[in-house]
Structure formats: C-alpha cells, structure tokens
Design a protein around this motif. Structure first.
Motif, PDB file in Angstrom:
ATOM      1  N   MET A 143       0.809  -1.215   0.000  1.00 14.46           N
ATOM      2  CA  MET A 143       0.000   0.000   0.000  1.00 14.46           C
ATOM      3  C   MET A 143       0.848   1.274   0.000  1.00 14.46           C
ATOM      4  O   MET A 143       0.367   2.336  -0.381  1.00 14.46           O
ATOM      5  N   PHE A 144       2.112   1.168   0.425  1.00 18.27           N
ATOM      6  CA  PHE A 144       2.948   2.363   0.498  1.00 18.27           C
ATOM      7  C   PHE A 144       3.778   2.595  -0.763  1.00 18.27           C
ATOM      8  O   PHE A 144       4.474   3.608  -0.869  1.00 18.27           O
ATOM      9  N   VAL A 145       3.687   1.680  -1.715  1.00 17.67           N
ATOM     10  CA  VAL A 145       4.470   1.837  -2.945  1.00 17.67           C
ATOM     11  C   VAL A 145       4.068   3.085  -3.733  1.00 17.67           C
ATOM     12  O   VAL A 145       4.948   3.791  -4.257  1.00 17.67           O
ATOM     13  N   ILE A 161      -9.276   6.547  11.350  1.00 20.73           N
ATOM     14  CA  ILE A 161      -8.588   7.834  11.499  1.00 20.73           C
ATOM     15  C   ILE A 161      -7.207   7.674  12.135  1.00 20.73           C
ATOM     16  O   ILE A 161      -6.589   8.658  12.527  1.00 20.73           O
ATOM     17  N   SER A 162      -6.736   6.433  12.218  1.00 14.93           N
ATOM     18  CA  SER A 162      -5.412   6.204  12.811  1.00 14.93           C
ATOM     19  C   SER A 162      -4.580   5.313  11.898  1.00 14.93           C
ATOM     20  O   SER A 162      -4.175   5.745  10.818  1.00 14.93           O
ATOM     21  N   ILE A 163      -4.360   4.076  12.295  1.00 19.01           N
ATOM     22  CA  ILE A 163      -3.434   3.207  11.565  1.00 19.01           C
ATOM     23  C   ILE A 163      -3.898   2.944  10.135  1.00 19.01           C
ATOM     24  O   ILE A 163      -3.091   2.936   9.198  1.00 19.01           O
ATOM     25  N   ASN A 164      -5.198   2.728   9.948  1.00 20.44           N
ATOM     26  CA  ASN A 164      -5.694   2.477   8.591  1.00 20.44           C
ATOM     27  C   ASN A 164      -5.603   3.716   7.706  1.00 20.44           C
ATOM     28  O   ASN A 164      -5.384   3.620   6.502  1.00 20.44           O
ATOM     29  N   ALA A 165      -5.788   4.883   8.313  1.00 19.73           N
ATOM     30  CA  ALA A 165      -5.664   6.125   7.542  1.00 19.73           C
ATOM     31  C   ALA A 165      -4.234   6.325   7.063  1.00 19.73           C
ATOM     32  O   ALA A 165      -4.001   6.811   5.949  1.00 19.73           O
ATOM     33  N   ILE A 166      -3.265   5.938   7.904  1.00 24.40           N
ATOM     34  CA  ILE A 166      -1.858   6.047   7.509  1.00 24.40           C
ATOM     35  C   ILE A 166      -1.583   5.131   6.317  1.00 24.40           C
ATOM     36  O   ILE A 166      -0.937   5.526   5.345  1.00 24.40           O
ATOM     37  N   ALA A 167      -2.093   3.889   6.407  1.00 31.69           N
ATOM     38  CA  ALA A 167      -1.925   2.958   5.291  1.00 31.69           C
ATOM     39  C   ALA A 167      -2.657   3.469   4.053  1.00 31.69           C
ATOM     40  O   ALA A 167      -2.146   3.383   2.928  1.00 31.69           O
ATOM     41  N   GLY A 168      -3.865   4.012   4.259  1.00 34.71           N
ATOM     42  CA  GLY A 168      -4.616   4.575   3.137  1.00 34.71           C
ATOM     43  C   GLY A 168      -3.883   5.726   2.487  1.00 34.71           C
ATOM     44  O   GLY A 168      -3.892   5.875   1.264  1.00 34.71           O
ATOM     45  N   LEU A 169      -3.216   6.549   3.306  1.00 36.63           N
ATOM     46  CA  LEU A 169      -2.439   7.664   2.769  1.00 36.63           C
ATOM     47  C   LEU A 169      -1.304   7.159   1.889  1.00 36.63           C
ATOM     48  O   LEU A 169      -0.923   7.811   0.912  1.00 36.63           O
ATOM     49  N   PHE A 216     -14.567  12.905  -5.205  1.00 36.67           N
ATOM     50  CA  PHE A 216     -15.472  13.923  -4.661  1.00 36.67           C
ATOM     51  C   PHE A 216     -15.014  14.340  -3.255  1.00 36.67           C
ATOM     52  O   PHE A 216     -14.932  15.543  -2.939  1.00 36.67           O
ATOM     53  N   ILE A 217     -14.703  13.358  -2.409  1.00 38.34           N
ATOM     54  CA  ILE A 217     -14.238  13.644  -1.049  1.00 38.34           C
ATOM     55  C   ILE A 217     -12.880  14.342  -1.083  1.00 38.34           C
ATOM     56  O   ILE A 217     -12.627  15.283  -0.314  1.00 38.34           O
ATOM     57  N   ARG A 218     -11.995  13.911  -1.960  1.00 40.90           N
ATOM     58  CA  ARG A 218     -10.677  14.550  -2.090  1.00 40.90           C
ATOM     59  C   ARG A 218     -10.833  16.041  -2.396  1.00 40.90           C
ATOM     60  O   ARG A 218     -10.150  16.897  -1.817  1.00 40.90           O
ATOM     61  N   ILE A 219     -11.765  16.372  -3.299  1.00 39.42           N
ATOM     62  CA  ILE A 219     -11.955  17.770  -3.678  1.00 39.42           C
ATOM     63  C   ILE A 219     -12.666  18.547  -2.572  1.00 39.42           C
ATOM     64  O   ILE A 219     -12.278  19.665  -2.242  1.00 39.42           O
ATOM     65  N   LYS A 220     -13.709  17.955  -1.991  1.00 42.93           N
ATOM     66  CA  LYS A 220     -14.497  18.662  -0.982  1.00 42.93           C
ATOM     67  C   LYS A 220     -13.725  18.888   0.320  1.00 42.93           C
ATOM     68  O   LYS A 220     -13.958  19.881   1.015  1.00 42.93           O
ATOM     69  N   THR A 221     -12.827  17.989   0.670  1.00 48.26           N
ATOM     70  CA  THR A 221     -12.022  18.189   1.877  1.00 48.26           C
ATOM     71  C   THR A 221     -10.775  19.014   1.601  1.00 48.26           C
ATOM     72  O   THR A 221     -10.047  19.369   2.531  1.00 48.26           O
ATOM     73  N   HIS A 222     -10.529  19.296   0.322  1.00 51.01           N
ATOM     74  CA  HIS A 222      -9.343  20.067  -0.089  1.00 51.01           C
ATOM     75  C   HIS A 222      -8.051  19.381   0.367  1.00 51.01           C
ATOM     76  O   HIS A 222      -7.047  20.042   0.616  1.00 51.01           O
ATOM     77  N   SER A 223      -8.111  18.056   0.472  1.00 53.58           N
ATOM     78  CA  SER A 223      -6.946  17.342   1.003  1.00 53.58           C
ATOM     79  C   SER A 223      -6.969  15.873   0.619  1.00 53.58           C
ATOM     80  O   SER A 223      -8.031  15.237   0.606  1.00 53.58           O
ATOM     81  N   VAL A 224      -5.813  15.346   0.330  1.00 53.01           N
ATOM     82  CA  VAL A 224      -5.686  13.918   0.089  1.00 53.01           C
ATOM     83  C   VAL A 224      -5.918  13.143   1.384  1.00 53.01           C
ATOM     84  O   VAL A 224      -6.230  11.947   1.355  1.00 53.01           O
ATOM     85  N   VAL A 225      -5.822  13.821   2.525  1.00 56.40           N
ATOM     86  CA  VAL A 225      -6.064  13.171   3.816  1.00 56.40           C
ATOM     87  C   VAL A 225      -7.517  12.716   3.933  1.00 56.40           C
ATOM     88  O   VAL A 225      -7.810  11.676   4.517  1.00 56.40           O
ATOM     89  N   GLY A 226      -8.441  13.491   3.361  1.00 59.70           N
ATOM     90  CA  GLY A 226      -9.841  13.079   3.370  1.00 59.70           C
ATOM     91  C   GLY A 226     -10.040  11.749   2.672  1.00 59.70           C
ATOM     92  O   GLY A 226     -10.746  10.861   3.164  1.00 59.70           O
ATOM     93  N   ALA A 227      -9.401  11.587   1.519  1.00 59.44           N
ATOM     94  CA  ALA A 227      -9.472  10.321   0.786  1.00 59.44           C
ATOM     95  C   ALA A 227      -8.798   9.200   1.566  1.00 59.44           C
ATOM     96  O   ALA A 227      -9.249   8.050   1.542  1.00 59.44           O
ATOM     97  N   ALA A 228      -7.709   9.523   2.283  1.00 62.70           N
ATOM     98  CA  ALA A 228      -6.997   8.506   3.068  1.00 62.70           C
ATOM     99  C   ALA A 228      -7.859   8.006   4.215  1.00 62.70           C
ATOM    100  O   ALA A 228      -7.888   6.799   4.511  1.00 62.70           O
ATOM    101  N   ILE A 229      -8.577   8.908   4.883  1.00 63.39           N
ATOM    102  CA  ILE A 229      -9.477   8.501   5.967  1.00 63.39           C
ATOM    103  C   ILE A 229     -10.613   7.648   5.421  1.00 63.39           C
ATOM    104  O   ILE A 229     -10.997   6.637   6.011  1.00 63.39           O
TER     105      ILE A 229
END
Length: 308
Positions: free
Chosen positions: A50-52, A156-164, A232-245
């Motif tokens: 997932m981090f590649v 919002i923690s370990i899975n969000a980091i992996a998602g990021l 849609f979430i990426r744009i509305k949150t103005h952040s890739v972090v929203g998509a990661a969560i």
C-alpha cells in the motif's frame, strides 16, 4: 526534468511505470517465497504494498523532477464537515450494501452470523472455528458494535496512515496531473489504474478467493465505480487526507456485510461483490443529485481544476 531516459515521459505515466514495477515485483517475490500464500506473511506484504504509490511519488517529484516539497499533493489537515462523509459516511455505505445484499436471490439475512461461520469453515482450524462459534453465539450484537467502533478508530489512525500510502499517489499526484480533465474522465482513468494495480493481490486470493481470475476484472470495475466518491471527497475536503481517511475506514469495515448475510459468492455478496457495486452506484446517484441541485459549488460537471 533533466535530459535522461525519463525526460520524454509524462509525470503520471512515469508514476504508473514506477508504481507497477515495484509493486508487481514485490508480489512476484512474495509468491516465489510463500507459494502457499500464508495469511500472516500475505497481510504484512499487502500492508507494505500500500505504500508503494507514495514511494513512487517521492521518486518522481523529489528525485526525478527535483521538486523542493510535496505541497502540490494537497496534504493538509484543515478540517471541514466533508470529513464526516469520508469517515462514518463510508461505514453507512458499507452497511447499506448489506441491505442490497439480502435482496439478492441467493443471499439471506443472518443476524446470528452463521453465514460468516460457514464462510470461514474452510479457512480456520477446527479449534479456531469452535472458538468463533462460541463468541458469536454469546454476544453477536456486541461483536457488531465492537467492529463498528474499531472501524471508526482504525479509520482515522493506523488504517488512515496505510490509506495515505496509496492516496498520495491515486488522489494526490494523479489528481494533480489530471487537473485539466473533467471529473468523470479523471475518475475513469484513476479508477482503472488503481484497480489494475491490485491484480497480483487478487490473483493470490485477496477479496475474491473463490474466483481469483474473474476477481481481477471485478476489482477493476469496482475501483472505477467507487473512484468518483473518493475523488469527490478529495476535492471537498481540499486534502488527500480526506481520501486517506475514507480509504482506511472502508478497509476497516468492508467485511461487515459478510458478518450479517448467508449465501452468495465472493462475486455477489459483500461490499466488493455485485451487491456492493449496486450500493455504490446508488450513492453516486445521490452524490450527483446533491452536487448539481443543492451544492453551492458543483464539481461533477467541471474539470478537476475548476472544481477545486
């Protein structure tokens, strides 16, 4: 970029080439070392996999393109209400897919979790299966509640980091490079590449263990289908972090429908099956209706740049 062998390649194609080369090499080496595809080693490998995309972004932006920072990837933590759609919202969508599942002819509601026990019978040792049965029979509602709470916490923690680790690539660099495309064209391209990238994992039994070959096509279609929600979430949150969560929370709760249903196959049941696709399609319809009729700033009828 400097005059080297990569100088004539677009950044997005270079990112795709590096990501697939590293990811698929990792998967091949794992398969050669663990041909029986043991669960624990596979989980460790998949987590690293997932981090590649992030590693590839660092190579493209910092090493090849000589950028000074990654600010253009929209990695920021400024909160807004759209994070709620990315976090508990995705759990509601996964649970909605359970309702769609029980409408499928071969699937029934199984609140006592006997359907899940049947699914796991071929994957667990007899003593492990008996332990699971005892736990489920004692407190099925408690298990569902704990699963929900753990999904929220992990999302919002370990899975969000992996998602990021993935999202810095899929909804970071690729969104930046596709900013001139309209919303749907960008979604289609990102979804296809994202789905294809999963192919080695799917062939090794991930998500579709009963149909690993057909599962490759299923995963590509599924990723294409759900990408508009992520974008849609990426744009509305103005952040890739929203998509990661959203990504992390989804991974944490995606198996929940299987706890509550009996019957069907990995192609029909669950969030990654046909029934999950139907629920996602309904969610996209609601998203578009809201965006075009009620939103003060619509984005699905614009280019990515205009939407942002």
């Amino acid at each position: 970029m400097n005059g080297n062998i990569f100088s004539k390649m677009s950044k997005v194609n270079l990112f795709i080439l590096i990501t697939f080369s590293i990811s698929w090499t990792i998967a091949l080496l794992f398969y050669l070392l663990f041909p029986n595809i043991d669960k624990v080693p596979f989980t460790i490998m998949a987590a690293g996999y997932m981090f590649v995309p992030t590693l590839s972004v660092l190579i493209v932006d910092l090493l090849i393109d000589k950028k000074k920072s990654l600010k253009s990837l929209a990695i920021n933590l400024n909160p807004n209400w759209w994070y709620m759609a990315a976090w508990p919202g995705i759990i509601l969508l996964v649970l909605f897919s359970t309702i769609i599942s029980v409408l499928w002819p071969t699937i029934t509601f199984s609140p006592d979790m006997t359907g899940y026990i049947e699914r796991m019978s071929s994957q667990l040792q007899p003593d492990q299966l008996e332990m699971m049965k005892a736990q489920f029979q004692h407190s099925p509602n408690e298990i569902i509640l704990k699963t929900l709470l753990m999904a929220l916490a992990a999302g919002i923690s370990i899975n969000a980091i992996a998602g990021l680790g993935e999202e810095i690539g899929w909804r970071g660099l690729m969104v930046r490079e596709y900013k001139g495309l309209n919303f749907w064209s960008a979604s289609l391209r990102i979804g296809f590449i994202w789905g294809l990238w999963h192919s080695p994992l799917i062939l090794m039994g991930h998500n579709y263990p009963q149909h690993p070959v057909l599962g490759v096509g299923m995963m590509i279609v599924w990723c294409i289908l759900i990408t508009p929600l992520f974008l849609f979430i990426r744009i509305k949150t103005h952040s890739v972090v929203g998509a990661a969560i959203m990504h992390g929370t989804m991974n944490a709760c995606a198996a929940m429908p299987l706890l509550l249903i009996s019957g069907g196959t990995d192609l029909t049941a669950g969030f990654t099956g046909f029934t999950g696709m139907i629920s996602i399609a309904i969610a996209i319809g609601i998203m578009v209706l809201f965006d075009l009729k009620f939103s003060k700033h619509s984005i699905t009828n614009k280019t990515i740049l205009d939407g942002i």
